[in-house]
Scaffold this motif. Structure first.
Motif, short mmCIF file in Angstrom:
data_model
loop_
_atom_site.label_atom_id
_atom_site.label_comp_id
_atom_site.label_asym_id
_atom_site.label_seq_id
_atom_site.Cartn_x
_atom_site.Cartn_y
_atom_site.Cartn_z
N THR A 82 3.45 21.59 31.98
CA THR A 82 2.40 21.36 32.95
C THR A 82 1.02 21.47 32.29
O THR A 82 0.89 22.04 31.20
N ASP A 105 -4.86 25.44 37.72
CA ASP A 105 -4.21 25.53 36.42
C ASP A 105 -4.72 26.72 35.62
O ASP A 105 -4.58 26.77 34.40
N ARG A 152 -1.30 23.42 33.07
CA ARG A 152 -1.58 24.85 32.90
C ARG A 152 -0.97 25.37 31.61
O ARG A 152 -1.61 26.12 30.85
N GLU A 153 0.27 25.01 31.34
CA GLU A 153 0.96 25.51 30.16
C GLU A 153 0.35 24.97 28.86
O GLU A 153 0.34 25.67 27.84
N ASP A 202 -2.70 15.05 33.43
CA ASP A 202 -2.49 15.96 32.31
C ASP A 202 -3.64 16.95 32.13
O ASP A 202 -3.53 17.91 31.36
N ARG A 209 -6.23 14.92 39.36
CA ARG A 209 -4.79 14.68 39.49
C ARG A 209 -4.49 13.18 39.56
O ARG A 209 -3.49 12.71 39.01
N ALA A 229 -6.11 19.99 32.92
CA ALA A 229 -6.04 21.27 33.62
C ALA A 229 -7.34 21.51 34.40
O ALA A 229 -8.42 21.47 33.82
#
Length: 307
Positions: free
Chosen positions: A2, A211, A4-5, A191, A186, A193
């Motif tokens: 994601t 995120d 966030r990750e 992609d 979005r 954040a």
């Protein structure tokens, strides 16, 4: 993975300790970074932003802050803010920060844009920095509503067309505008954040969807911000709201008018706690008087009692 990750998470917008003569207090800076990063919920640091008084620092000083943070952060991520008025200067500042160990740069709007900026200038400024840094991750800063530096939807869409852009520090300080920014990102760049930045309404932003965050209260009470995020993710809203109440009471004092004293207020709290040696800021920023410090500490105490 994601957004966030990959590019998001919780970042502490750190302060920059100084001595009474205005010089950098590197020993206090090292302790400050270590204290913030001791919270496992913090993914990294945002340096040289508004809280870090980046506009008061020379390029060499900005790079020194990054270098010290790099030593302290280990594998955690470092974002360096650039705030110069001229694109060429901002780009060179960004290059210096990356050489010193930053993982990415966050482009803050030049303060002259408060008077009004042409959309072409805004896009050209960001694109110029992205090109000069050779594809390094670039984060946008969405300014607060009414400040004159909040990007309108069409400008934000154009900025998201820059391939190097990977994140947005969403500092609208208004839930509706936060949601608009999030929806635009979005739709245009799923992609990217979108990270919350209004300390007083972090809870609301986290519930809407975020995120991560990039806030200066994480430089003071990082565990509280991490706990708020964790409770929202788990769906424990009673616990989250209890933390929100404490954060709100502190944030409304830290960010009270005049807003340019926010960094000085955070420093005053950190000095009172013994985490930095001095609350000094570089001139012309004044110190915080004793009565205001007492009000700040009264709001801070509940936050230190645990999340």
């Amino acid at each position: 993975m994601t957004p966030r990750e990959i590019h998001g998470g919780l970042y502490a917008a750190t302060i920059c300790p100084m001595r009474s003569d205005g010089s950098l207090d590197c020993a206090s800076l090292e302790r400050h970074f270590a204290s913030v990063l001791a919270d496992p919920g913090q993914r990294g640091l945002l340096l040289n932003g508004h809280a870090g008084e980046g506009i008061f620092l020379s390029r060499a000083e900005q790079a020194e802050v990054v270098s010290i943070a790099r030593q302290a952060a280990g594998t955690k991520r470092i974002l360096a803010a650039v705030s110069a008025e001229a694109t060429a200067i901002a780009a060179t500042d960004a290059q210096a920060a990356l050489r010193a160990g930053a993982d990415g740069v966050m482009v803050f709007a030049p303060f002259s844009w408060v008077l009004g900026a042409d959309a072409r200038s805004i896009v050209a400024h960001h694109r110029g920095i992205a090109e000069a840094t050779g594809g390094a991750p670039v984060y946008l800063f969405q300014g607060s509503v009414g400040s004159g530096i909040a990007y309108k939807p069409d400008v934000l869409k154009a900025l998201l067309e820059i391939d190097a852009v990977v994140g947005v520090k969403e500092g609208s300080w208004e839930v509706k505008s936060y949601e608009i920014t999030r929806r635009i990102a979005r739709a245009a760049r799923p992609d990217v954040a979108v990270m919350a930045s209004g300390d007083e309404h972090l809870y609301t932003c986290f519930v809407l969807g975020s995120d991560g965050s990039a806030v200066s209260l994480s430089a003071l009470v990082p565990e509280m911000i991490s706990a708020l995020d964790a409770h929202v993710i788990k769906g424990d809203h009673a616990a989250a709201q209890a933390i929100h109440t404490k954060i709100f009471d502190l944030a409304k004092l830290v960010y009270a008018a005049p807003g340019h004293l926010a960094a000085a207020r955070v420093k005053a709290c950190l000095a009172a706690l013994g985490r930095i040696a001095s609350p000094a800021c570089r001139a012309p920023t004044p110190g915080i008087d004793d009565a205001e410090i007492e009000r700040l500490l009264a709001a801070l105490r509940p936050c230190l009692e645990g999340a």
